[in-house]
Write a protein that holds these residues in place. Structure first.
Motif, PDB file in Angstrom:
ATOM      1  N   THR A  15       0.214   8.950   2.675  1.00 29.55           N
ATOM      2  CA  THR A  15       1.200   8.188   1.901  1.00 29.55           C
ATOM      3  C   THR A  15       2.116   7.422   2.852  1.00 29.55           C
ATOM      4  N   HIS A  27      -2.244   0.964  -4.233  1.00 31.73           N
ATOM      5  CA  HIS A  27      -1.106   0.053  -4.211  1.00 31.73           C
ATOM      6  C   HIS A  27      -0.049   0.478  -5.227  1.00 31.73           C
ATOM      7  N   ASN A  54     -12.530   5.108   2.598  1.00 29.19           N
ATOM      8  CA  ASN A  54     -11.076   5.000   2.436  1.00 29.19           C
ATOM      9  C   ASN A  54     -10.769   4.145   1.190  1.00 29.19           C
ATOM     10  N   GLU A  74      -7.607   2.462  -0.919  1.00 27.16           N
ATOM     11  CA  GLU A  74      -6.185   2.119  -0.869  1.00 27.16           C
ATOM     12  C   GLU A  74      -5.553   2.223  -2.260  1.00 27.16           C
ATOM     13  N   GLU A  84      -3.304   6.090   0.905  1.00 25.70           N
ATOM     14  CA  GLU A  84      -4.709   5.875   1.269  1.00 25.70           C
ATOM     15  C   GLU A  84      -5.454   7.188   1.064  1.00 25.70           C
ATOM     16  N   ARG A 142       0.845  -1.196   0.000  1.00 26.54           N
ATOM     17  CA  ARG A 142       0.000   0.000   0.000  1.00 26.54           C
ATOM     18  C   ARG A 142       0.876   1.240   0.000  1.00 26.54           C
ATOM     19  N   TRP A 143       0.755   2.039  -1.031  1.00 30.23           N
ATOM     20  CA  TRP A 143       1.553   3.258  -1.158  1.00 30.23           C
ATOM     21  C   TRP A 143       0.844   4.473  -0.544  1.00 30.23           C
TER      22      TRP A 143
END
Length: 239
Positions: A153, A75, A71, A73, A59, A56-57
């Protein structure tokens, strides 16, 4: 006195031949070690890029005004869809370094180096832009009905990606050095090069025999058959 000098000359030539063989063996060993290290580094790089693409990079917190905020996510595969492709390229580089030599191996090394450098760009972007990087929303094609409120991030995937890129760059350097240091082994020598080598050996043995020096009969016989197999007559005198 002449016999002693001839004996010393033969001993010296055999010692030189043994030294050349040892040097060739050492160079071959170094080349294999470089290939092994480069292979391990490329495997690590491929795993790092693949892992980073799954991590996960960022949110994205967004709301549409009708309910509670959601939210989303983001990636690594969303942020940089080509990360997996580069990882596969690194795996292909492992195969390529055992399949090609010379300038072709240098081309492969350059391609891997460029790919390693390019793969760092999204990681640097993630780290430098920090929080509220709106690219995260664009990366997942967020529906326009949502209003972005917060973007978080995470730097860890970026550092994993950078580590993989460094491994790939080092592997490319090792491959480049291996391509510059030497070419193919003797069993892959072209027929023309093999013929030229045999000619040198035949005439060297002939010159030693003309000077009255002893020539290894077993080696000379093998050399004669090799010469005939390559279409060269070892008994043909040349000026």
């Amino acid at each position: 006195m002449t016999d002693e000098g001839t004996h010393e000359e033969q001993t010296g030539s055999r010692g030189a031949a043994a030294t050349d063989a040892e040097i060739a063996s050492a160079q071959k060993s170094v080349g294999r070690r470089r290939q092994g290290i480069a292979s391990v580094l490329l495997i690590v790089a491929a795993i790092a890029l693949w892992s980073s693409s799954r991590m996960r990079w960022a949110e994205v917190v967004a709301e549409d005004g009708l309910g509670v905020p959601r939210n989303f996510e983001v990636h690594g595969s969303d942020w940089s869809p080509w990360l997996v492709a580069v990882a596969l390229l690194f795996v292909a580089g492992i195969v390529a370094q055992f399949a090609v030599r010379g300038w072709m191996l240098r081309v492969v090394a350059v391609i891997l180096a460029i790919a390693a450098i390019a793969s760092v760009i999204p990681a640097v972007s993630l780290i430098t832009n920090g929080e509220n990087n709106l690219f995260a929303a664009d990366a997942i094609d967020l529906d326009p009905k949502y209003d972005v409120t917060v973007i978080l991030t995470f730097d860890t995937p970026a550092y994993v990606l950078i580590a993989g890129a460094v491994c790939a760059a080092v592997a490319a350097v090792l491959m480049m050095r291996g391509a510059t240091a030497g070419g193919m082994s003797s069993k892959y020598t072209s027929p023309a090069a093999r013929r030229e080598e045999l000619e040198r050996k035949v005439f060297a043995d002939r010159e030693r025999a003309a000077r009255g020096e002893q020539v290894d009969s077993d080696g000379n016989e093998r050399l004669m058959w090799d010469s005939l197999d390559n279409g060269m007559d070892p008994t043909d005198d040349r000026d």
